[in-house]
Design an enzyme around this catalytic site. Structure first.
Site, PDB file in Angstrom:
ATOM      1  N   HIS A  59      -4.380 -15.122   9.657  1.00 63.52           N
ATOM      2  CA  HIS A  59      -3.549 -13.917   9.519  1.00 63.52           C
ATOM      3  C   HIS A  59      -4.137 -12.688  10.209  1.00 63.52           C
ATOM      4  O   HIS A  59      -3.646 -11.581   9.996  1.00 63.52           O
ATOM      5  CB  HIS A  59      -3.269 -13.591   8.049  1.00 63.52           C
ATOM      6  CG  HIS A  59      -2.720 -14.740   7.260  1.00 63.52           C
ATOM      7  ND1 HIS A  59      -1.587 -15.423   7.649  1.00 63.52           N
ATOM      8  CD2 HIS A  59      -3.156 -15.320   6.105  1.00 63.52           C
ATOM      9  CE1 HIS A  59      -1.338 -16.386   6.762  1.00 63.52           C
ATOM     10  NE2 HIS A  59      -2.268 -16.343   5.831  1.00 63.52           N
ATOM     11  N   PRO A  96       0.836  -1.207   0.000  1.00 61.89           N
ATOM     12  CA  PRO A  96       0.000   0.000   0.000  1.00 61.89           C
ATOM     13  C   PRO A  96       0.869   1.255   0.000  1.00 61.89           C
ATOM     14  O   PRO A  96       1.845   1.346   0.738  1.00 61.89           O
ATOM     15  CB  PRO A  96      -0.787  -0.127   1.308  1.00 61.89           C
ATOM     16  CG  PRO A  96      -0.796  -1.594   1.612  1.00 61.89           C
ATOM     17  CD  PRO A  96       0.523  -2.101   1.113  1.00 61.89           C
ATOM     18  N   GLU A  97       0.515   2.216  -0.855  1.00 67.97           N
ATOM     19  CA  GLU A  97       1.272   3.452  -0.934  1.00 67.97           C
ATOM     20  C   GLU A  97       0.505   4.569  -0.232  1.00 67.97           C
ATOM     21  O   GLU A  97      -0.572   4.355   0.317  1.00 67.97           O
ATOM     22  CB  GLU A  97       1.563   3.781  -2.397  1.00 67.97           C
ATOM     23  CG  GLU A  97       2.438   2.725  -3.070  1.00 67.97           C
ATOM     24  CD  GLU A  97       3.019   3.189  -4.398  1.00 67.97           C
ATOM     25  OE1 GLU A  97       3.128   4.415  -4.613  1.00 67.97           O
ATOM     26  OE2 GLU A  97       3.365   2.327  -5.214  1.00 67.97           O
ATOM     27  N   ARG A 124       1.851 -11.674   5.232  1.00 72.13           N
ATOM     28  CA  ARG A 124       3.307 -11.789   5.133  1.00 72.13           C
ATOM     29  C   ARG A 124       4.021 -11.285   6.384  1.00 72.13           C
ATOM     30  O   ARG A 124       5.235 -11.428   6.505  1.00 72.13           O
ATOM     31  CB  ARG A 124       3.805 -11.038   3.897  1.00 72.13           C
ATOM     32  CG  ARG A 124       3.219 -11.594   2.597  1.00 72.13           C
ATOM     33  CD  ARG A 124       3.725 -10.863   1.380  1.00 72.13           C
ATOM     34  NE  ARG A 124       5.147 -11.095   1.144  1.00 72.13           N
ATOM     35  CZ  ARG A 124       5.833 -10.578   0.132  1.00 72.13           C
ATOM     36  NH1 ARG A 124       5.213  -9.799  -0.747  1.00 72.13           N
ATOM     37  NH2 ARG A 124       7.108 -10.825  -0.001  1.00 72.13           N
ATOM     38  N   ARG A 165      24.077  15.356  -7.050  1.00 74.74           N
ATOM     39  CA  ARG A 165      23.984  13.902  -6.940  1.00 74.74           C
ATOM     40  C   ARG A 165      23.773  13.252  -8.311  1.00 74.74           C
ATOM     41  O   ARG A 165      22.993  13.736  -9.139  1.00 74.74           O
ATOM     42  CB  ARG A 165      22.843  13.502  -6.014  1.00 74.74           C
ATOM     43  CG  ARG A 165      23.029  13.943  -4.576  1.00 74.74           C
ATOM     44  CD  ARG A 165      21.800  13.653  -3.733  1.00 74.74           C
ATOM     45  NE  ARG A 165      21.504  12.228  -3.695  1.00 74.74           N
ATOM     46  CZ  ARG A 165      20.441  11.718  -3.078  1.00 74.74           C
ATOM     47  NH1 ARG A 165      19.574  12.518  -2.470  1.00 74.74           N
ATOM     48  NH2 ARG A 165      20.225  10.420  -3.063  1.00 74.74           N
TER      49      ARG A 165
END
Length: 290
Positions: A90, A2-3, A109, A151
């Site tokens: 879970h 999820p973002e 997970r 950079r």
């Protein structure tokens, strides 16, 4: 994983049901997540959840004595359910409230996290070094350009660095760079301040639009069989390698960057390759004959 927009939509989805409610019980079924769930989380029992905030991809549940941090990891999800709904596989963590609602964390997970910050102190230092929130005034013009400096790092990798700016994950980095017509492998030291400022606006727009689209899934957070993750939305390039660009009909290509997929249009996003500076050896001078 999820973002930022998914986590923000999660915050919006659970807040109306449990904010300003008193915790009656905490249940830990499996403490072995990314970090062990500390026993101190039980200290919230009897306390009122004052508000829920988000910092980057972390949800911060604020109580008078401290903050409960939640992170969904790679596969985690949160649900607001009635107390009587039986636990499934879970389902590792639950908080029950005095309005008979329950906040349940499911994480197949186990890369997620449930941590306790006593008196709101970030003892793990998870939040202290994060960059600005992209949807706030802290993410200003000039920020990306100043952080880039000299950079020599690809711009896609640069945007996904949480020390630079938080929450611009793989999906939205792909999308923002396409809209800005910047090749994901372009080195940041070759991008102008003006272009970075344009990219700043685009990042804000892309994330805000995703959150707005995710509002259609708010009801999923109260359904036991719901599977919120990446909600349906119109994406220009992410996950579309081999398809035609919506703009110019060129076939979208894919490269790997830092073990992540970067999809781009080779026509709309032309890579800027810095010219190599060739150091010429000085010519030997010959002594004049006497």
């Amino acid at each position: 994983m999820p973002e930022l927009p998914e986590v923000e939509v999660c915050r919006l989805g659970i807040t109306p049901h449990i904010a300003n409610q008193k915790v009656t019980q905490v249940i830990i079924r499996n403490p072995k997540l990314r970090w062990p769930i500390p026993d101190e989380v039980h200290s919230v029992v009897g306390q009122t959840l004052e508000k829920i905030e988000r910092r980057s991809k972390y949800l911060l549940l604020r109580f008078s004595s401290g903050t409960l941090l939640l992170h969904l990891g790679m596969s985690g999800s949160l649900r607001i359910l009635e107390e009587h709904v039986p636990a499934a596989k879970h389902d590792h963590f639950e908080m029950l409230f005095d309005n008979d609602k329950m906040l349940r964390l499911n994480d197949p997970r186990r890369f997620g996290a449930v941590l306790w910050f006593p008196e709101h102190h970030d003892l793990q230092g998870l939040l202290t070094k994060l960059g600005p929130e992209p949807l706030t005034e802290d993410f200003t013009y000039g920020h990306l350009f100043n952080k880039a400096g000299n950079r020599k790092v690809p711009v896609k990798t640069f945007l996904m660095d949480n020390h630079v700016v938080v929450g611009v994950g793989n999906i939205y980095a792909n999308e923002a760079l396409f809209i800005a017509s910047i090749h994901p492998a372009t080195l940041v030291n070759s991008i102008s301040e003006e272009k970075f400022n344009e990219l700043t606006d685009i990042i804000k727009q892309v994330l805000a639009a995703a959150i707005e689209q995710g509002g259609t899934t708010l009801k999923d957070f109260t359904q036991a069989d719901g599977k919120p993750g990446y909600f349906a939305q119109k994406l220009f390039v992410y996950g579309r390698a081999g398809e035609k660009c919506d703009g110019c009909q060129t076939i979208l290509e894919e490269i790997r960057q830092s073990n992540r997929s970067s999809v781009f249009c080779p026509s709309c996003q032309v890579q800027v390759i810095p010219k190599k500076v060739v150091n010429k050896k000085p010519k030997k001078t010959t002594k004049s004959a006497k």
